[in-house]
Design a protein around this motif. Sequence first.
Motif, PDB file in Angstrom:
ATOM      1  N   LYS A  43       0.840  -1.195   0.000  1.00 38.06           N
ATOM      2  CA  LYS A  43       0.000   0.000   0.000  1.00 38.06           C
ATOM      3  C   LYS A  43       0.883   1.256   0.000  1.00 38.06           C
ATOM      4  O   LYS A  43       0.575   2.238  -0.680  1.00 38.06           O
ATOM      5  CB  LYS A  43      -0.931  -0.001   1.213  1.00 38.06           C
ATOM      6  N   ILE A  44       1.992   1.214   0.711  1.00 36.21           N
ATOM      7  CA  ILE A  44       2.911   2.359   0.750  1.00 36.21           C
ATOM      8  C   ILE A  44       3.477   2.631  -0.642  1.00 36.21           C
ATOM      9  O   ILE A  44       3.580   3.785  -1.063  1.00 36.21           O
ATOM     10  CB  ILE A  44       4.041   2.136   1.777  1.00 36.21           C
ATOM     11  N   LEU A  45       3.818   1.567  -1.382  1.00 37.15           N
ATOM     12  CA  LEU A  45       4.331   1.754  -2.739  1.00 37.15           C
ATOM     13  C   LEU A  45       3.287   2.437  -3.615  1.00 37.15           C
ATOM     14  O   LEU A  45       3.592   3.388  -4.330  1.00 37.15           O
ATOM     15  CB  LEU A  45       4.748   0.411  -3.358  1.00 37.15           C
ATOM     16  N   VAL A  46       2.058   1.975  -3.549  1.00 33.45           N
ATOM     17  CA  VAL A  46       0.980   2.594  -4.336  1.00 33.45           C
ATOM     18  C   VAL A  46       0.813   4.057  -3.926  1.00 33.45           C
ATOM     19  O   VAL A  46       0.678   4.934  -4.784  1.00 33.45           O
ATOM     20  CB  VAL A  46      -0.342   1.819  -4.199  1.00 33.45           C
ATOM     21  N   ASP A  47       0.861   4.336  -2.632  1.00 29.99           N
ATOM     22  CA  ASP A  47       0.723   5.715  -2.162  1.00 29.99           C
ATOM     23  C   ASP A  47       1.867   6.598  -2.684  1.00 29.99           C
ATOM     24  O   ASP A  47       1.637   7.730  -3.128  1.00 29.99           O
ATOM     25  CB  ASP A  47       0.692   5.769  -0.630  1.00 29.99           C
ATOM     26  N   LYS A  48       3.086   6.087  -2.641  1.00 31.41           N
ATOM     27  CA  LYS A  48       4.234   6.869  -3.120  1.00 31.41           C
ATOM     28  C   LYS A  48       4.169   7.070  -4.639  1.00 31.41           C
ATOM     29  O   LYS A  48       4.487   8.154  -5.139  1.00 31.41           O
ATOM     30  CB  LYS A  48       5.546   6.192  -2.724  1.00 31.41           C
ATOM     31  N   LEU A  49       3.755   6.038  -5.366  1.00 28.23           N
ATOM     32  CA  LEU A  49       3.621   6.187  -6.819  1.00 28.23           C
ATOM     33  C   LEU A  49       2.494   7.164  -7.166  1.00 28.23           C
ATOM     34  O   LEU A  49       2.598   7.907  -8.138  1.00 28.23           O
ATOM     35  CB  LEU A  49       3.382   4.831  -7.477  1.00 28.23           C
TER      36      LEU A  49
END
Length: 140
Positions: A43-49
């Motif tokens: 979820k953090i990766l999606v948020d950062k992207l």
Amino acid sequence: MVEKDGYFLWNKGDIYSFNKYFKTSEFSCQCKNKDCVEQKVSKILVDKLTELRIAVNEPLSITSGFRCKAHQESIAKSEVSTVVAKHSQHELGNAADVKSTRMPIKDVVTLAEKIFKAIGIASAFCHFDLRDDKERRWYY
């Protein structure tokens, strides 16, 4: 799709939206292995992207997201790239290879440096992952 322990989990072929910018289909493993069913992305990766997508102000294309172990091994054996990790962040659901539709890679990297510490740079795409113990830059 479910959220568990900070990851989105889904089955390959299922299409859900994480938000208005990204879908599960963009992050699904690209292998042809019939045993590759369970998919995941942080979820953090999606948020950062998503943060990067907003900063770039144009669509970002995910060229590689989650990779199953068999797919990662096939990439390493094919020698597609000189940089193929034995223990890939892609396998963990913590990495994505991304390209911009119009913005030059160097400009995407400049914006991404405010969001990601681990960045791999190629002529046609960037690799971003969640390792944050130190700044990492490498070139393909």
